[in-house]
Write a protein that holds these residues in place. Structure first.
Motif, PDB file in Angstrom:
ATOM      1  N   GLU A 105       0.865  -1.182   0.000  1.00 33.19           N
ATOM      2  CA  GLU A 105       0.000   0.000   0.000  1.00 33.19           C
ATOM      3  C   GLU A 105       0.907   1.239   0.000  1.00 33.19           C
ATOM      4  O   GLU A 105       1.965   1.250   0.630  1.00 33.19           O
ATOM      5  N   PRO A 106       0.543   2.307  -0.726  1.00 38.67           N
ATOM      6  CA  PRO A 106       1.380   3.513  -0.751  1.00 38.67           C
ATOM      7  C   PRO A 106       1.572   4.111   0.647  1.00 38.67           C
ATOM      8  O   PRO A 106       0.621   4.201   1.421  1.00 38.67           O
ATOM      9  N   ALA A 107       2.812   4.499   0.959  1.00 36.78           N
ATOM     10  CA  ALA A 107       3.130   5.110   2.253  1.00 36.78           C
ATOM     11  C   ALA A 107       3.873   6.415   2.001  1.00 36.78           C
ATOM     12  O   ALA A 107       4.614   6.551   1.022  1.00 36.78           O
ATOM     13  N   VAL A 108       3.669   7.379   2.907  1.00 36.62           N
ATOM     14  CA  VAL A 108       4.319   8.676   2.764  1.00 36.62           C
ATOM     15  C   VAL A 108       5.807   8.532   3.070  1.00 36.62           C
ATOM     16  O   VAL A 108       6.199   7.940   4.067  1.00 36.62           O
ATOM     17  N   SER A 109       6.623   9.093   2.177  1.00 35.72           N
ATOM     18  CA  SER A 109       8.068   9.105   2.365  1.00 35.72           C
ATOM     19  C   SER A 109       8.534  10.511   2.004  1.00 35.72           C
ATOM     20  O   SER A 109       8.769  10.821   0.841  1.00 35.72           O
ATOM     21  N   GLY A 110       8.625  11.362   3.012  1.00 31.32           N
ATOM     22  CA  GLY A 110       8.949  12.770   2.755  1.00 31.32           C
ATOM     23  C   GLY A 110       7.744  13.460   2.156  1.00 31.32           C
ATOM     24  O   GLY A 110       6.678  13.490   2.754  1.00 31.32           O
ATOM     25  N   LYS A 111       7.892  13.995   0.933  1.00 34.54           N
ATOM     26  CA  LYS A 111       6.781  14.677   0.272  1.00 34.54           C
ATOM     27  C   LYS A 111       6.073  13.794  -0.746  1.00 34.54           C
ATOM     28  O   LYS A 111       5.114  14.222  -1.365  1.00 34.54           O
ATOM     29  N   VAL A 112       6.552  12.580  -0.940  1.00 33.90           N
ATOM     30  CA  VAL A 112       5.952  11.706  -1.952  1.00 33.90           C
ATOM     31  C   VAL A 112       5.387  10.435  -1.313  1.00 33.90           C
ATOM     32  O   VAL A 112       5.808  10.028  -0.236  1.00 33.90           O
ATOM     33  N   TYR A 113       4.432   9.857  -2.013  1.00 38.77           N
ATOM     34  CA  TYR A 113       3.898   8.558  -1.623  1.00 38.77           C
ATOM     35  C   TYR A 113       4.665   7.505  -2.418  1.00 38.77           C
ATOM     36  O   TYR A 113       4.822   7.626  -3.626  1.00 38.77           O
ATOM     37  N   ARG A 114       5.143   6.487  -1.718  1.00 34.31           N
ATOM     38  CA  ARG A 114       5.970   5.472  -2.354  1.00 34.31           C
ATOM     39  C   ARG A 114       5.410   4.092  -2.040  1.00 34.31           C
ATOM     40  O   ARG A 114       4.980   3.823  -0.926  1.00 34.31           O
ATOM     41  N   SER A 115       5.447   3.232  -3.039  1.00 33.77           N
ATOM     42  CA  SER A 115       4.996   1.856  -2.883  1.00 33.77           C
ATOM     43  C   SER A 115       6.030   0.937  -3.518  1.00 33.77           C
ATOM     44  O   SER A 115       6.635   1.283  -4.526  1.00 33.77           O
ATOM     45  N   THR A 116       6.222  -0.219  -2.912  1.00 29.57           N
ATOM     46  CA  THR A 116       7.192  -1.180  -3.423  1.00 29.57           C
ATOM     47  C   THR A 116       6.458  -2.398  -3.965  1.00 29.57           C
ATOM     48  O   THR A 116       5.605  -2.964  -3.286  1.00 29.57           O
ATOM     49  N   GLY A 117       6.806  -2.787  -5.172  1.00 34.73           N
ATOM     50  CA  GLY A 117       6.237  -3.983  -5.786  1.00 34.73           C
ATOM     51  C   GLY A 117       7.319  -5.024  -5.974  1.00 34.73           C
ATOM     52  O   GLY A 117       8.481  -4.696  -6.193  1.00 34.73           O
ATOM     53  N   ARG A 118       6.925  -6.296  -5.868  1.00 38.42           N
ATOM     54  CA  ARG A 118       7.879  -7.389  -6.014  1.00 38.42           C
ATOM     55  C   ARG A 118       7.360  -8.412  -7.014  1.00 38.42           C
ATOM     56  O   ARG A 118       6.165  -8.697  -7.049  1.00 38.42           O
ATOM     57  N   ILE A 119       8.275  -8.982  -7.768  1.00 38.38           N
ATOM     58  CA  ILE A 119       7.954 -10.087  -8.669  1.00 38.38           C
ATOM     59  C   ILE A 119       8.272 -11.372  -7.904  1.00 38.38           C
ATOM     60  O   ILE A 119       9.384 -11.546  -7.410  1.00 38.38           O
ATOM     61  N   LEU A 120       7.280 -12.238  -7.796  1.00 33.98           N
ATOM     62  CA  LEU A 120       7.445 -13.477  -7.038  1.00 33.98           C
ATOM     63  C   LEU A 120       7.893 -14.596  -7.972  1.00 33.98           C
ATOM     64  O   LEU A 120       7.229 -14.893  -8.953  1.00 33.98           O
ATOM     65  N   GLN A 121       9.018 -15.205  -7.641  1.00 40.72           N
ATOM     66  CA  GLN A 121       9.571 -16.305  -8.432  1.00 40.72           C
ATOM     67  C   GLN A 121       9.612 -17.559  -7.570  1.00 40.72           C
ATOM     68  O   GLN A 121       9.919 -17.506  -6.390  1.00 40.72           O
ATOM     69  N   GLY A 122       9.326 -18.688  -8.158  1.00 46.22           N
ATOM     70  CA  GLY A 122       9.425 -19.962  -7.458  1.00 46.22           C
ATOM     71  C   GLY A 122       8.187 -20.269  -6.618  1.00 46.22           C
ATOM     72  O   GLY A 122       7.362 -19.408  -6.344  1.00 46.22           O
ATOM     73  N   ILE A 123       8.083 -21.525  -6.228  1.00 42.30           N
ATOM     74  CA  ILE A 123       6.973 -21.993  -5.407  1.00 42.30           C
ATOM     75  C   ILE A 123       7.499 -22.190  -3.994  1.00 42.30           C
ATOM     76  O   ILE A 123       8.481 -22.904  -3.793  1.00 42.30           O
ATOM     77  N   SER A 124       6.857 -21.561  -3.010  1.00 42.14           N
ATOM     78  CA  SER A 124       7.296 -21.709  -1.619  1.00 42.14           C
ATOM     79  C   SER A 124       7.042 -23.140  -1.147  1.00 42.14           C
ATOM     80  O   SER A 124       6.237 -23.874  -1.723  1.00 42.14           O
ATOM     81  N   GLN A 125       7.724 -23.544  -0.065  1.00 43.93           N
ATOM     82  CA  GLN A 125       7.617 -24.911   0.445  1.00 43.93           C
ATOM     83  C   GLN A 125       6.186 -25.276   0.824  1.00 43.93           C
ATOM     84  O   GLN A 125       5.715 -26.362   0.493  1.00 43.93           O
ATOM     85  N   ASP A 126       5.487 -24.374   1.513  1.00 43.54           N
ATOM     86  CA  ASP A 126       4.124 -24.708   1.934  1.00 43.54           C
ATOM     87  C   ASP A 126       3.178 -24.822   0.740  1.00 43.54           C
ATOM     88  O   ASP A 126       2.300 -25.692   0.715  1.00 43.54           O
ATOM     89  N   LYS A 127       3.350 -23.976  -0.287  1.00 41.47           N
ATOM     90  CA  LYS A 127       2.532 -24.089  -1.500  1.00 41.47           C
ATOM     91  C   LYS A 127       2.863 -25.380  -2.245  1.00 41.47           C
ATOM     92  O   LYS A 127       1.974 -26.048  -2.786  1.00 41.47           O
ATOM     93  N   ALA A 128       4.159 -25.744  -2.287  1.00 43.50           N
ATOM     94  CA  ALA A 128       4.565 -26.981  -2.954  1.00 43.50           C
ATOM     95  C   ALA A 128       3.942 -28.190  -2.254  1.00 43.50           C
ATOM     96  O   ALA A 128       3.481 -29.131  -2.913  1.00 43.50           O
TER      97      ALA A 128
END
Length: 163
Positions: free
Chosen positions: A84-107
């Motif tokens: 979710e966008p969060a305030v960082s100084g004067k701008v709103y910043r959001s971080t997105g990630r690309i998920l690679q691989g299958i986690s152990q519990d999903k496997a």
């Protein structure tokens, strides 16, 4: 000869993500409703990206633009996670990630679904961040692929090395 098998993986083509990100950045710079909002998107490491704008609403709109470009490039949104966008100084910043691989519990969950189907001679083995499914008959493997496609495990699945 070895039994027929295939691998269940969750991989994203980095070049397609890069193309989608470049298209999103271009759209953010040219679209009228983003003029003067400081909206931009950029890579932040290998699998992460930063999306920022001057208001939270514009930041969320920029995230939607990135998502639409990913979908147009054939990348499942199950492979993309964004904060979710969060305030960082004067701008709103959001971080997105690309998920690679299958986690152990999903496997384990996927392997259990294959076992619960009770197809004779079909077994699933967890190999790191992927799953190898092997069986005596190719028809059984086709049935497993159809089963996995019909279930929603919360990760984008691809089927490779079918032999």
């Amino acid at each position: 000869m070895a039994d027929p098998s295939f691998d269940v993986v969750s991989k994203v083509d980095r070049q397609e993500v890069d193309n989608a990100l470049n298209q999103a950045a271009k759209e953010l710079s040219t679209r009228f409703d983003f003029r003067g909002t400081g909206a931009k998107v950029s890579w932040a490491g290998d699998e992460a990206m930063t999306i920022e704008a001057q208001t939270g609403e514009r930041c969320r709109a920029a995230i939607d633009v990135v998502k639409s470009k990913l979908v147009k490039r054939g990348i499942s949104l199950k492979s993309f996670e964004v904060d979710e966008p969060a305030v960082s100084g004067k701008v709103y910043r959001s971080t997105g990630r690309i998920l690679q691989g299958i986690s152990q519990d999903k496997a384990k969950e996927i392997a259990k679904a294959v076992r619960d189907e009770k197809l004779k001679g079909v077994q699933a083995q967890i190999q790191g961040d992927q799953l190898r499914v092997s069986g005596k008959k190719r028809d059984d493997l086709q049935a497993v692929i159809a089963l996995l496609k019909s279930h929603d495990f919360g990760v984008a699945l691809q089927f490779t090395n079918y032999r």
